[in-house]
Structures are given as structure tokens and as C-alpha cells.
Write a protein that holds these residues in place. Sequence first.
Motif, PDB file in Angstrom:
ATOM      1  N   VAL A 120      84.142 -38.953  11.002  1.00  0.00           N
ATOM      2  CA  VAL A 120      84.078 -38.686   9.565  1.00  0.00           C
ATOM      3  C   VAL A 120      83.836 -37.208   9.259  1.00  0.00           C
ATOM      4  O   VAL A 120      84.044 -36.775   8.123  1.00  0.00           O
ATOM      5  CB  VAL A 120      82.981 -39.530   8.869  1.00  0.00           C
ATOM      6  N   ASP A 121      83.420 -36.417  10.246  1.00  0.00           N
ATOM      7  CA  ASP A 121      83.135 -34.996  10.024  1.00  0.00           C
ATOM      8  C   ASP A 121      83.418 -34.252  11.322  1.00  0.00           C
ATOM      9  O   ASP A 121      82.611 -34.267  12.250  1.00  0.00           O
ATOM     10  CB  ASP A 121      81.678 -34.800   9.602  1.00  0.00           C
ATOM     11  N   ARG A 122      84.605 -33.602  11.400  1.00  0.00           N
ATOM     12  CA  ARG A 122      85.015 -32.965  12.644  1.00  0.00           C
ATOM     13  C   ARG A 122      84.084 -31.831  13.050  1.00  0.00           C
ATOM     14  O   ARG A 122      84.117 -31.365  14.194  1.00  0.00           O
ATOM     15  CB  ARG A 122      86.455 -32.471  12.547  1.00  0.00           C
ATOM     16  N   ARG A 123      83.250 -31.354  12.137  1.00  0.00           N
ATOM     17  CA  ARG A 123      82.306 -30.288  12.480  1.00  0.00           C
ATOM     18  C   ARG A 123      81.160 -30.800  13.337  1.00  0.00           C
ATOM     19  O   ARG A 123      80.453 -30.010  13.974  1.00  0.00           O
ATOM     20  CB  ARG A 123      81.751 -29.646  11.205  1.00  0.00           C
ATOM     21  N   MET A 124      80.958 -32.110  13.345  1.00  0.00           N
ATOM     22  CA  MET A 124      79.878 -32.709  14.133  1.00  0.00           C
ATOM     23  C   MET A 124      80.395 -32.981  15.545  1.00  0.00           C
ATOM     24  O   MET A 124      81.111 -33.956  15.778  1.00  0.00           O
ATOM     25  CB  MET A 124      79.381 -33.987  13.462  1.00  0.00           C
ATOM     26  N   GLN A 125      80.057 -32.077  16.450  1.00  0.00           N
ATOM     27  CA  GLN A 125      80.534 -32.152  17.825  1.00  0.00           C
ATOM     28  C   GLN A 125      79.354 -32.326  18.774  1.00  0.00           C
ATOM     29  O   GLN A 125      78.258 -31.824  18.530  1.00  0.00           O
ATOM     30  CB  GLN A 125      81.320 -30.886  18.186  1.00  0.00           C
ATOM     31  N   TYR A 126      79.621 -33.013  19.881  1.00  0.00           N
ATOM     32  CA  TYR A 126      78.577 -33.311  20.850  1.00  0.00           C
ATOM     33  C   TYR A 126      79.119 -33.071  22.256  1.00  0.00           C
ATOM     34  O   TYR A 126      80.181 -33.587  22.615  1.00  0.00           O
ATOM     35  CB  TYR A 126      78.131 -34.775  20.729  1.00  0.00           C
ATOM     36  N   ARG A 127      78.409 -32.276  23.046  1.00  0.00           N
ATOM     37  CA  ARG A 127      78.824 -32.029  24.421  1.00  0.00           C
ATOM     38  C   ARG A 127      78.611 -33.276  25.268  1.00  0.00           C
ATOM     39  O   ARG A 127      77.688 -34.057  25.030  1.00  0.00           O
ATOM     40  CB  ARG A 127      78.068 -30.842  25.012  1.00  0.00           C
ATOM     41  N   LEU A 128      79.468 -33.425  26.275  1.00  0.00           N
ATOM     42  CA  LEU A 128      79.392 -34.567  27.181  1.00  0.00           C
ATOM     43  C   LEU A 128      79.202 -34.060  28.610  1.00  0.00           C
ATOM     44  O   LEU A 128      80.158 -34.001  29.395  1.00  0.00           O
ATOM     45  CB  LEU A 128      80.673 -35.407  27.076  1.00  0.00           C
ATOM     46  N   PRO A 129      77.985 -33.663  28.963  1.00  0.00           N
ATOM     47  CA  PRO A 129      77.759 -33.138  30.314  1.00  0.00           C
ATOM     48  C   PRO A 129      77.985 -34.181  31.395  1.00  0.00           C
ATOM     49  O   PRO A 129      78.220 -33.854  32.550  1.00  0.00           O
ATOM     50  CB  PRO A 129      76.294 -32.683  30.273  1.00  0.00           C
ATOM     51  N   ARG A 130      77.937 -35.447  31.029  1.00  0.00           N
ATOM     52  CA  ARG A 130      78.188 -36.530  31.977  1.00  0.00           C
ATOM     53  C   ARG A 130      78.635 -37.764  31.182  1.00  0.00           C
ATOM     54  O   ARG A 130      78.454 -37.847  29.973  1.00  0.00           O
ATOM     55  CB  ARG A 130      76.934 -36.848  32.794  1.00  0.00           C
ATOM     56  N   GLY A 131      79.229 -38.698  31.897  1.00  0.00           N
ATOM     57  CA  GLY A 131      79.633 -39.933  31.242  1.00  0.00           C
ATOM     58  C   GLY A 131      80.792 -39.770  30.276  1.00  0.00           C
ATOM     59  O   GLY A 131      81.468 -38.743  30.248  1.00  0.00           O
TER      60      GLY A 131
END
Length: 245
Positions: A120-131
Motif C-alpha cells: 500500500v506504500d512503496r516507500r515502506m521498505q524492509y531489508r531481508l538479511p535472511r529468509g
Amino acid sequence: MGEPARPHLVVLSGSGISAESGIQTFRASDGLWADHPIEEVATPEAWRRDPERVLHFYNLRRDQVRRARPNAAHKALAALEKQGFRVSIITQNIDDLHERAGSRDVLHLHGEILKARSTVDRRMQYRLPRGGIALGDICDKGSQLRPDVVWFGESVPHFGDACEIVAEADLLLVVGTSLAVMPAASLLDYAPLDTPCLLVDPEAESLAPPGVTRLAQPAGKGVPQLVRHWKRERRLWVPETVLES
């Protein structure tokens, strides 16, 4: 008086450079894409139809990226930056191999597979260091997470930024791309008229448009050769000795 401007190399990299690290392209006849038609895993329609399948596919690709290692081309570009050159990389690739090699100025046109983002908000990003990402993984606004990649049929949000970077190039180096994917292929049109452009690719003779110098070699061989010349001469140019080798 200020310091003289550093030579500015702008690199447009495509799937060919990552393929040499073992990450196969979607056009290859083998690998992950072979059993997954694009319209079933890499479009907004596919996401709406079967998000679980899309997430599974990108989780597989994410694992592949984590196993891969930067190759000689990635490392050569990072080494050039350490020698005082300004190196801006605009990549069509969604892996992080340029960054792992040591490059600091990397713009991902098509997103980054090692990140998730809100639906819903492309500015909200989260890194995926694993998994990976599973159904039920949600953003801070309570909406499902998706891969932070640009699917076919979606706009390319960083294209304007890429155009501005290309407009400042002293030399434009195109590596491992067929120049067939739009709008990335049109970036060459934004380079200054007097800026030389060099294409490094095994199929360079047939891929390069008019006015682009061709170096028909794999990225892992051609790019380090060019970088050695530029580091020795402290300038960006198209060395004839490399083109003749």
C-alpha cells in the motif's frame, strides 16, 4: 580554486554481468525462469491471482542471489572507484553483487530482491538479511509485503534519477545487457553528445546501436581490461589496444 572534477564513469549493467556469477537471466533456456512463465510470476496480475506462487518464486531467486559472489567485473568497477574515479552504476539487476564488491553509488532501476516493501506504500521498505517473504508478513500499516522489484507492466520509479546520472557521464559503459528492455535501453539517449559509449558483451557486435564502440568479450574479462587502462592513464578513454585484443 576547487579541486579538478574527477573522471565520471557511468555504468549501465544488465543480467549478463550477474550471469557470470551464476545468476541466470529470465531469457535463459535453463534456470529458475524456465519453468515459470513471466506472466505467472512477474506481473501485477500474477500477484493478484496467486501471491503465494509469486512469493515462492522470488524466495528461490533470493536464495540464489545470496549464494552468488561478485565476479571480476564487479570487483574491477569497485577498484576503479577506490582509485579516485567517480563511478555511478545504474543496474537493471535486482541482486546486490555491485554493493558486495564495494561499489557505493548504485541505482537499482528494477528494485532489489533483498528488500520487501508494502503493498500500500512503496516507500515502506524492509531489508531481508535472511529468509524470505510469506503470506501473512505485513508492513507497519498492516498490509501484505511483496518483493521490492519492478514487475513487467509496472512503472520504473527511478528512471528520472538515472537520466540525470547519465547526463553527467564522461564515459558511458554498458555491460551485459541486450539494450532491449525499455525504458532502460533509452538511457543512452540522455548522455551528452560528445560522451563516448562502450558496450562490453559477448554479442556486442550484433547488439550495439550505431555510434557505440563494441568490445565483444564477457564482462569478467573485458571490464577488468578496461579498468587497468583507465587506472594506469588516470583518465577515461576507449583504448584501441583493448578493442584489438
